[in-house]
Design a protein around this motif. Structure first.
Motif, PDB file in Angstrom:
ATOM      1  N   ALA A 195       1.033  -1.141   0.006  1.00  0.00           N
ATOM      2  CA  ALA A 195      -0.039  -0.109  -0.137  1.00  0.00           C
ATOM      3  C   ALA A 195       0.952   1.306  -0.026  1.00  0.00           C
ATOM      4  CB  ALA A 195      -0.926   0.072   1.216  1.00  0.00           C
ATOM      5  N   GLU A 196       0.199   2.316  -0.490  1.00  0.00           N
ATOM      6  CA  GLU A 196       1.088   3.638  -0.652  1.00  0.00           C
ATOM      7  C   GLU A 196       0.065   4.777  -0.631  1.00  0.00           C
ATOM      8  OE1 GLU A 196       3.627   2.969  -4.036  1.00  0.00           O
ATOM      9  OE2 GLU A 196       2.561   4.810  -5.151  1.00  0.00           O
ATOM     10  N   ALA A 197       0.390   5.854   0.095  1.00  0.00           N
ATOM     11  CA  ALA A 197      -0.718   7.083  -0.010  1.00  0.00           C
ATOM     12  C   ALA A 197       0.321   8.247  -0.254  1.00  0.00           C
ATOM     13  CB  ALA A 197      -1.286   6.995   1.127  1.00  0.00           C
ATOM     14  N   THR A 198      -0.255   9.270  -0.614  1.00  0.00           N
ATOM     15  CA  THR A 198       0.613  10.629  -1.035  1.00  0.00           C
ATOM     16  C   THR A 198      -0.629  11.659  -0.480  1.00  0.00           C
ATOM     17  OG1 THR A 198       2.141   9.779  -2.571  1.00  0.00           O
ATOM     18  CG2 THR A 198       1.793  12.188  -2.244  1.00  0.00           C
ATOM     19  N   ILE A 239       3.632   7.670   2.021  1.00  0.00           N
ATOM     20  CA  ILE A 239       4.044   6.584   3.016  1.00  0.00           C
ATOM     21  C   ILE A 239       3.861   5.414   1.882  1.00  0.00           C
ATOM     22  CG2 ILE A 239       1.500   6.310   3.866  1.00  0.00           C
ATOM     23  CD1 ILE A 239       2.797   4.866   6.261  1.00  0.00           C
ATOM     24  N   SER A 240       4.928   4.500   1.955  1.00  0.00           N
ATOM     25  CA  SER A 240       5.012   3.357   0.913  1.00  0.00           C
ATOM     26  C   SER A 240       5.403   2.066   1.845  1.00  0.00           C
ATOM     27  CB  SER A 240       5.919   3.380  -0.104  1.00  0.00           C
ATOM     28  OG  SER A 240       5.830   4.461  -0.691  1.00  0.00           O
ATOM     29  N   LEU A 241       4.509   1.108   1.688  1.00  0.00           N
ATOM     30  CA  LEU A 241       4.348  -0.123   2.793  1.00  0.00           C
ATOM     31  C   LEU A 241       4.686  -1.177   1.386  1.00  0.00           C
ATOM     32  CD1 LEU A 241       1.487   0.213   5.149  1.00  0.00           C
ATOM     33  CD2 LEU A 241       3.923   0.729   5.419  1.00  0.00           C
ATOM     34  N   ASP A 242       5.770  -1.908   1.626  1.00  0.00           N
ATOM     35  CA  ASP A 242       6.368  -2.802   0.804  1.00  0.00           C
ATOM     36  C   ASP A 242       5.479  -4.136   0.590  1.00  0.00           C
ATOM     37  OD1 ASP A 242       8.171  -1.270  -0.240  1.00  0.00           O
ATOM     38  OD2 ASP A 242       9.525  -1.869   1.021  1.00  0.00           O
ATOM     39  N   ALA A 243       5.172  -4.989  -0.270  1.00  0.00           N
ATOM     40  CA  ALA A 243       4.522  -6.139  -0.233  1.00  0.00           C
ATOM     41  C   ALA A 243       4.976  -7.188   0.824  1.00  0.00           C
ATOM     42  CB  ALA A 243       4.687  -6.719  -1.446  1.00  0.00           C
ATOM     43  N   ARG A 302      -4.431 -11.743  -8.443  1.00  0.00           N
ATOM     44  CA  ARG A 302      -3.942 -10.270  -7.660  1.00  0.00           C
ATOM     45  C   ARG A 302      -4.790  -9.292  -8.231  1.00  0.00           C
ATOM     46  NH1 ARG A 302       2.279 -11.118  -9.732  1.00  0.00           N
ATOM     47  NH2 ARG A 302       2.617 -13.190  -9.098  1.00  0.00           N
ATOM     48  N   ALA A 303      -5.011  -8.360  -7.251  1.00  0.00           N
ATOM     49  CA  ALA A 303      -5.908  -7.168  -7.582  1.00  0.00           C
ATOM     50  C   ALA A 303      -5.250  -6.118  -6.915  1.00  0.00           C
ATOM     51  CB  ALA A 303      -7.372  -7.278  -6.620  1.00  0.00           C
ATOM     52  N   SER A 304      -5.875  -4.682  -7.507  1.00  0.00           N
ATOM     53  CA  SER A 304      -5.443  -3.607  -6.750  1.00  0.00           C
ATOM     54  C   SER A 304      -6.589  -2.360  -7.340  1.00  0.00           C
ATOM     55  CB  SER A 304      -4.318  -2.920  -7.477  1.00  0.00           C
ATOM     56  OG  SER A 304      -4.264  -2.687  -8.910  1.00  0.00           O
ATOM     57  N   VAL A 305      -6.512  -1.383  -6.444  1.00  0.00           N
ATOM     58  CA  VAL A 305      -7.552  -0.334  -6.237  1.00  0.00           C
ATOM     59  C   VAL A 305      -6.686   0.963  -6.058  1.00  0.00           C
ATOM     60  CG1 VAL A 305      -9.628  -1.441  -5.728  1.00  0.00           C
ATOM     61  CG2 VAL A 305      -8.238  -0.778  -3.934  1.00  0.00           C
ATOM     62  N   ALA A 306      -6.979   2.077  -6.827  1.00  0.00           N
ATOM     63  CA  ALA A 306      -6.253   3.346  -6.559  1.00  0.00           C
ATOM     64  C   ALA A 306      -7.131   4.478  -6.553  1.00  0.00           C
ATOM     65  CB  ALA A 306      -5.189   3.163  -7.656  1.00  0.00           C
ATOM     66  N   ALA A 307      -6.892   5.655  -5.987  1.00  0.00           N
ATOM     67  CA  ALA A 307      -7.702   6.678  -6.138  1.00  0.00           C
ATOM     68  C   ALA A 307      -6.733   7.782  -6.029  1.00  0.00           C
ATOM     69  CB  ALA A 307      -8.567   6.932  -4.934  1.00  0.00           C
ATOM     70  N   ASP A 308      -7.007   8.944  -7.008  1.00  0.00           N
ATOM     71  CA  ASP A 308      -6.110  10.212  -7.096  1.00  0.00           C
ATOM     72  C   ASP A 308      -7.054  11.271  -7.230  1.00  0.00           C
ATOM     73  OD1 ASP A 308      -3.836  11.713  -7.523  1.00  0.00           O
ATOM     74  OD2 ASP A 308      -2.692  10.211  -8.487  1.00  0.00           O
ATOM     75  N   VAL A 309      -6.675  12.376  -6.648  1.00  0.00           N
ATOM     76  CA  VAL A 309      -7.567  13.631  -6.418  1.00  0.00           C
ATOM     77  C   VAL A 309      -6.568  14.747  -6.389  1.00  0.00           C
ATOM     78  CG1 VAL A 309      -9.183  15.028  -5.415  1.00  0.00           C
ATOM     79  CG2 VAL A 309      -9.461  12.461  -5.574  1.00  0.00           C
ATOM     80  N   LEU A 310      -6.907  15.681  -7.623  1.00  0.00           N
ATOM     81  CA  LEU A 310      -6.111  16.761  -7.845  1.00  0.00           C
ATOM     82  C   LEU A 310      -7.070  18.084  -7.623  1.00  0.00           C
ATOM     83  CD1 LEU A 310      -3.083  18.231  -8.087  1.00  0.00           C
ATOM     84  CD2 LEU A 310      -3.360  17.918 -10.402  1.00  0.00           C
ATOM     85  N   ASP A 311      -6.927  18.873  -6.587  1.00  0.00           N
ATOM     86  CA  ASP A 311      -8.053  20.077  -6.874  1.00  0.00           C
ATOM     87  C   ASP A 311      -7.188  21.337  -6.795  1.00  0.00           C
ATOM     88  OD1 ASP A 311     -10.209  21.673  -6.148  1.00  0.00           O
ATOM     89  OD2 ASP A 311     -10.335  21.211  -4.021  1.00  0.00           O
ATOM     90  N   ASN A 312      -7.297  21.932  -7.821  1.00  0.00           N
ATOM     91  CA  ASN A 312      -6.691  23.315  -8.015  1.00  0.00           C
ATOM     92  C   ASN A 312      -7.563  24.361  -8.177  1.00  0.00           C
ATOM     93  OD1 ASN A 312      -5.003  25.512  -8.899  1.00  0.00           O
ATOM     94  ND2 ASN A 312      -3.852  24.104 -10.206  1.00  0.00           N
ATOM     95  N   LYS A 313      -7.569  25.501  -6.921  1.00  0.00           N
ATOM     96  CA  LYS A 313      -8.524  26.471  -7.010  1.00  0.00           C
ATOM     97  C   LYS A 313      -8.185  27.608  -8.003  1.00  0.00           C
ATOM     98  CE  LYS A 313     -10.169  24.585  -3.200  1.00  0.00           C
ATOM     99  NZ  LYS A 313     -11.549  24.167  -3.277  1.00  0.00           N
ATOM    100  N   GLY A 314      -6.931  27.220  -8.673  1.00  0.00           N
ATOM    101  CA  GLY A 314      -6.909  28.312  -9.898  1.00  0.00           C
ATOM    102  C   GLY A 314      -5.935  29.660  -9.256  1.00  0.00           C
ATOM    103  N   VAL A 338      -3.931   7.168  -2.996  1.00  0.00           N
ATOM    104  CA  VAL A 338      -4.107   6.091  -2.375  1.00  0.00           C
ATOM    105  C   VAL A 338      -3.969   4.825  -3.186  1.00  0.00           C
ATOM    106  CG1 VAL A 338      -6.117   5.808  -1.869  1.00  0.00           C
ATOM    107  CG2 VAL A 338      -4.616   4.725  -0.488  1.00  0.00           C
ATOM    108  N   ARG A 339      -2.895   3.883  -2.938  1.00  0.00           N
ATOM    109  CA  ARG A 339      -3.112   2.576  -3.789  1.00  0.00           C
ATOM    110  C   ARG A 339      -3.003   1.558  -2.894  1.00  0.00           C
ATOM    111  NH1 ARG A 339       0.398  -1.176  -6.660  1.00  0.00           N
ATOM    112  NH2 ARG A 339      -0.400  -1.505  -8.762  1.00  0.00           N
ATOM    113  N   VAL A 340      -3.676   0.450  -3.147  1.00  0.00           N
ATOM    114  CA  VAL A 340      -3.553  -1.013  -2.285  1.00  0.00           C
ATOM    115  C   VAL A 340      -3.667  -1.964  -3.116  1.00  0.00           C
ATOM    116  CG1 VAL A 340      -4.523  -2.286  -0.474  1.00  0.00           C
ATOM    117  CG2 VAL A 340      -4.579   0.235  -0.238  1.00  0.00           C
TER     118      VAL A 340
END
Length: 641
Positions: free
Chosen positions: A147-150, A635-639, A181-193, A171-173
């Motif tokens: 798993a990892e998250a930023t 944070i990155s958690l190796d397999a 094997r399976a993985s799910v991921a989400a990524d959000v980038l919010d720029n107010k301008g 975040v990715r797991v």
């Protein structure tokens, strides 16, 4: 420990396995096709968030704004964005406008590396690969659990129009057994301008929220085969604010765009006992956008666009025979466009096309010194009939002693591009501003001849020098013909035409030096000379010089400083005037600090010198955003098995 790690990274970079240039696995120094690679380590080191960020430091690659959109497109070797094919795992991605892919619309959580192939690659990948290919390679899933998250935030300082100016998180797991094997991921980038004057109505930087969600499932029944299913959804909301001068006042204008891209990719590959390897992969992608325009908060126009892309590719690689590696396959491609403004279709007729393509390649290994790749693609297009595109590549390992290793490469390829559906059928009505743009169903495909010659010299895996000469000649170049138009009821009607022949040529150079166990430097310079062969004039929006310089310095075992500088010379702004966009330079830096084994904190500044275009000068195409400061942690958690 730090010295060993840096040296290991350098050796790994030289031995990176790439697949795009020949559609087969080869190490970077053995591929006969000029290729640049942006790996995951580089993306993490520079804290890249989008595909646009990841490509900023590729030598010779130019990023330009998409007209009227909140995004960026790429060009290579003086070839336009329409002539550069962008792929994800070898499969096409929808263009946001025309045939240009907005490289801001792909977030990087699931990206392993990016391969950039320069020069015509239509023999390998078909239409739109005239100027090169950018292939995004996604991450495979390791067994066990990882798993990892930023999370990070940033500010434009005095130009902020919201707080914080920019927020990002992903975040990715992933994990599983040896077979599933399976993985799910989400990524959000919010720029107010941002805005030069935050209290004014107009904003120079649009407010943009980008979201990307994905899931992947892999089945590996035996070591000889694997199958996968990859689904993703991308969502984007843009808000543009500007003014329109209606004497004697400036009227506030607002434009919003909601975008959704649903992508389903699938495939499998199997290696048989006799050495034959087969791969079948496909993608179905729907790209929808809804645009609303407002004047003084009153709705004035609405536009809806819907694109569907379907692509299936079969590839068969035969085992080595008489020092030859044969490869053949077939592609089926179908695309459809629907678009309306205020409920009325903006297309002259149904906009659809289908193409059936066959390709053949033979990789001949004459001996340990010489290798030659021959390729041919035949495309039968539903609207344009049959076209053939050949390619030949040659690689030579020169005997230069124990310390030095030198590789020479020479390539010739023919490129072609079928006119996209908008160029042929679109009716873009801007009568309120005095013009309309009409599609032209009689357009012919563009075609090109591309020559590449260069090489790479490496010394003790510590110093690498590269150079590549290129020459591209384009026929039947498609553009909006601004010299010929009709005026009907006071409205100027422009259309697309095959109006010119063009040439681009130049030199690309690069250097990478492991100066010490803790210091690595890299640099690249590209000189490009262009000409419209009908008029003898320089082509617009092509800077003659582009330079990249960077270094990575391991200040302490847990502390790394990375610096990236970019320079771009002046460029002709328009073919109807001598005005030029001034040259510019930017400087970025980021400090990555390890906090234990699993956590990395980072702080960085983009555009440290605060070079920003003059927004009152319509011919200034310099950087849009000024200085941007950010900080965050990963944070990155190796397999764990």
């Amino acid at each position: 420990m730090a010295a060993a790690a840096v040296q290991a990274q350098e050796v790994t970079a030289l031995n990176t396995v790439v697949v795009t240039g020949t559609r087969s696995e080869k190490t970077l120094d053995e591929t006969p096709v000029p290729t640049d690679v942006v790996d995951r380590r580089e993306m993490q080191r520079t804290q890249a968030r989008t595909l646009k960020d990841a490509l900023e430091n590729v030598p010779g690659l130019q990023l330009t704004e998409i007209h009227g959109k909140s995004g960026f497109q790429v060009s290579l070797q003086g070839m336009t964005s329409d002539q550069v094919l962008v792929l994800i795992d070898g499969l096409p991605i929808s263009a946001s406008t025309g045939s240009s892919v907005d490289v801001s619309q792909y977030l990087l959580t699931e990206v392993e590396r990016i391969e950039v192939v320069k020069g015509a690659s239509s023999a390998q990948y078909g239409s739109s690969a005239m100027g090169g290919v950018i292939n995004v390679i996604t991450r495979r899933i390791a067994p066990g659990l990882s798993a990892e998250a930023t999370a990070d935030v940033g500010t434009y300082g005095g130009q902020n129009v919201g707080s914080p100016g920019n927020a990002h998180g992903n975040v990715r797991v992933g994990g599983g057994s040896q077979q599933w094997r399976a993985s799910v991921a989400a990524d959000v980038l919010d720029n107010k301008g941002f805005a030069v004057d935050p209290d004014a109505w107009s904003r120079q930087g649009d407010a943009i929220r980008r979201e990307q969600y994905s899931g992947r499932l892999e089945w590996l029944p035996t070591p000889a085969g694997q199958f996968w299913l990859d689904a993703s959804r991308y969502r984007e909301t843009d808000t543009q604010r500007y003014t329109y001068f209606a004497p004697p006042t400036y009227v506030p204008q607002r434009k919003t765009e909601d975008i959704t891209r649903d992508r389903l990719a699938y495939g499998g590959q199997w290696r048989f006992g006799n050495g034959v390897k087969t791969r079948l992969a496909g993608v179905t992608e729907d790209y929808d956008s809804a645009t609303r325009e407002y004047s003084n908060a009153v709705g004035t126009a609405r536009r809806n666009s819907s694109q569907r892309t379907e692509h299936v590719s079969l590839q068969v690689d035969l085992p080595a025979w008489q020092r030859q590696l044969w490869q053949f396959g077939a592609d089926v491609h179908r695309e459809r466009l629907r678009q309306n403004a205020n409920g009325i279709s903006e297309l002259a007729r149904s906009a659809e096309r289908t193409s059936h393509e066959l390709f053949l390649q033979n990789d001949i290994l004459f001996n340990d010194t010489w290798e030659m790749v021959l390729g041919l693609r035949a495309q039968d297009d539903s609207d344009f009939g049959t076209h053939y595109a050949p390619k030949i590549g040659l690689r030579a390992n020169l005997p230069t002693g124990d310390a030095w290793k030198t590789v020479l490469r020479a390539n010739f390829g023919q490129g072609y591009r079928v006119p996209n559906l908008k160029e042929r059928h679109y009716l873009f009505d801007h009568s309120a501003l005095g013009y309309v743009v009409l599609g032209n169903p009689n357009l012919k495909p563009e075609s090109s001849n591309s020559f590449q010659f260069g090489g790479t010299a490496t010394w003790n895996e510590r110093l690498s020098l590269s150079a590549n000469l290129f020459h591209n000649r384009v026929r039947d170049l498609i553009q909006t013909d601004t010299e010929n138009f009709e005026v009907v009821n006071g409205i100027a009607a422009y259309t697309y035409r095959n109006v010119s022949r063009a040439r681009t040529q130049g030199l690309e150079t690069g250097a990478r030096w492991q100066a010490s166990s803790v210091l690595a430097l890299n640099a690249g310079y590209t000189f490009t000379d262009t000409e419209d062969l009908n008029t003898g004039q320089e082509l617009t929006r092509r800077p003659r010089s582009i330079a990249r310089v960077g270094f990575d310095w391991q200040l302490q075992p847990a502390t790394e400083l990375s610096v990236r500088a970019r320079y771009q010379s002046s460029e002709l702004a328009a073919s109807t005037s001598p005005e030029r966009s001034p040259g510019w330079a930017t400087l970025d830096f980021v400090v990555n600090q390890k906090l234990g084994r699993d956590v990395t904190a980072f702080f960085g500044v983009k555009n440290l010198t605060n070079r920003q275009r003059d927004f009152s000068n319509a011919s200034d195409f310099g950087p849009v955003a000024g200085r941007f400061l950010y900080l965050g942690a990963r944070i990155s958690l190796d397999a764990v098995r």
